[in-house]
Write a protein that holds these residues in place. Structure first.
Motif, PDB file in Angstrom:
ATOM      1  N   UNK A   1       0.864  -1.337   0.034  1.00 13.41           N
ATOM      2  CA  UNK A   1       0.037   0.135   0.088  1.00 13.41           C
ATOM      3  C   UNK A   1       0.945   1.340   0.101  1.00 13.41           C
ATOM      4  N   UNK A   2       0.688   2.048  -1.069  1.00 13.73           N
ATOM      5  CA  UNK A   2       1.375   3.521  -1.127  1.00 13.73           C
ATOM      6  C   UNK A   2       1.007   4.233   0.113  1.00 13.73           C
ATOM      7  N   UNK A   3       2.231   5.291   0.609  1.00 17.07           N
ATOM      8  CA  UNK A   3       2.126   5.913   1.482  1.00 17.07           C
ATOM      9  C   UNK A   3       1.776   7.466   0.620  1.00 17.07           C
ATOM     10  N   UNK A   4       0.553   7.984   0.894  1.00 21.41           N
ATOM     11  CA  UNK A   4       0.064   9.199   0.372  1.00 21.41           C
ATOM     12  C   UNK A   4       0.594  10.214   1.108  1.00 21.41           C
ATOM     13  N   UNK A   5       1.338  11.370   0.390  1.00 25.00           N
ATOM     14  CA  UNK A   5       1.919  12.552   1.158  1.00 25.00           C
ATOM     15  C   UNK A   5       1.448  13.724   0.323  1.00 25.00           C
ATOM     16  N   UNK A   6       1.272  14.973   0.999  1.00 27.17           N
ATOM     17  CA  UNK A   6       1.052  16.269   0.637  1.00 27.17           C
ATOM     18  C   UNK A   6       2.425  16.832   0.526  1.00 27.17           C
ATOM     19  N   UNK A   7       2.809  17.311  -0.943  1.00 27.95           N
ATOM     20  CA  UNK A   7       4.104  17.676  -1.138  1.00 27.95           C
ATOM     21  C   UNK A   7       4.209  19.075  -1.781  1.00 27.95           C
ATOM     22  N   UNK A   8       5.133  19.924  -1.111  1.00 29.32           N
ATOM     23  CA  UNK A   8       5.537  21.197  -1.849  1.00 29.32           C
ATOM     24  C   UNK A   8       6.678  21.025  -2.831  1.00 29.32           C
ATOM     25  N   UNK A   9       6.702  21.588  -3.873  1.00 25.67           N
ATOM     26  CA  UNK A   9       7.772  21.656  -4.691  1.00 25.67           C
ATOM     27  C   UNK A   9       8.015  22.936  -5.210  1.00 25.67           C
ATOM     28  N   UNK A  10       9.399  23.273  -5.450  1.00 28.59           N
ATOM     29  CA  UNK A  10       9.517  24.760  -5.798  1.00 28.59           C
ATOM     30  C   UNK A  10      10.386  24.623  -6.921  1.00 28.59           C
ATOM     31  N   UNK A  11      10.436  25.528  -7.807  1.00 30.32           N
ATOM     32  CA  UNK A  11      11.239  25.726  -8.974  1.00 30.32           C
ATOM     33  C   UNK A  11      11.850  27.077  -9.120  1.00 30.32           C
ATOM     34  N   UNK A  12      13.194  27.413  -8.462  1.00 35.42           N
ATOM     35  CA  UNK A  12      13.721  28.481  -8.408  1.00 35.42           C
ATOM     36  C   UNK A  12      13.904  28.933 -10.023  1.00 35.42           C
TER      37      UNK A  12
END
Length: 163
Positions: A4-15
């Protein structure tokens, strides 16, 4: 491997720099260290942390670049991605931020990485979307288009256009 995959909320940033290049990281899955690929700065949002604060924290931890969360502005996109990392399956609900860095930082620091990250992130480099396509090692085929969207998002903000 967990089924079962772990579901995560993720923030990604592109400088994004003044020339429209985006800072990416070169790394690997610790379970497959011979396969290296380029990816965006970012990671899981901590409990109680808002997305922009998480993006700023990840930028600081993964590159040593410090910005205020307010400079993240509004996100420019979201996407879902499933993957395996270090023998575990994940599904990330990712929110994308672009931050304008008109002058490239003189130094990128990996001092904020945790032990496992420090063994799986090797380099940081500025790319245009076309340069990344030519390199051929993007972790996700959507990455060059996400970079183009980040550059357009920053350009609109710099020119005072609504985002």
């Amino acid at each position: 491997m967990h089924d079962e995959p772990s579901r995560r909320t993720v923030a990604r940033v592109l400088p994004v720099d003044a020339d429209g290049a985006v800072l990416l990281l070169l790394g690997c899955d610790p379970a497959e260290p011979a396969v290296r690929y380029w990816f965006t700065v970012g990671g899981a949002v901590d409990e109680g942390e808002d997305l922009a604060a998480a993006a700023a924290r990840e930028l600081r931890e993964e590159t040593g670049i410090e910005v205020e969360p307010s400079t993240m502005g509004e996100p420019f996109g979201t996407f879902e991605v499933g993957f395996s990392w270090n023998g575990r399956n994940y599904v990330n609900d990712s929110t994308l931020f672009a931050v304008h860095l008109p002058e490239r930082p003189q130094e990128i620091s990996f001092d904020g990485l945790d032990r496992l990250e420090s063994q799986s992130i090797f380099e940081a480099r500025w790319f245009t979307p076309t340069e990344l396509e030519d390199d051929g090692r993007a972790v996700d085929p959507r990455l060059p288009d996400q970079m183009r969207a980040a550059v357009a998002h920053v350009a609109a903000a710099v020119n005072g256009e609504a985002r």
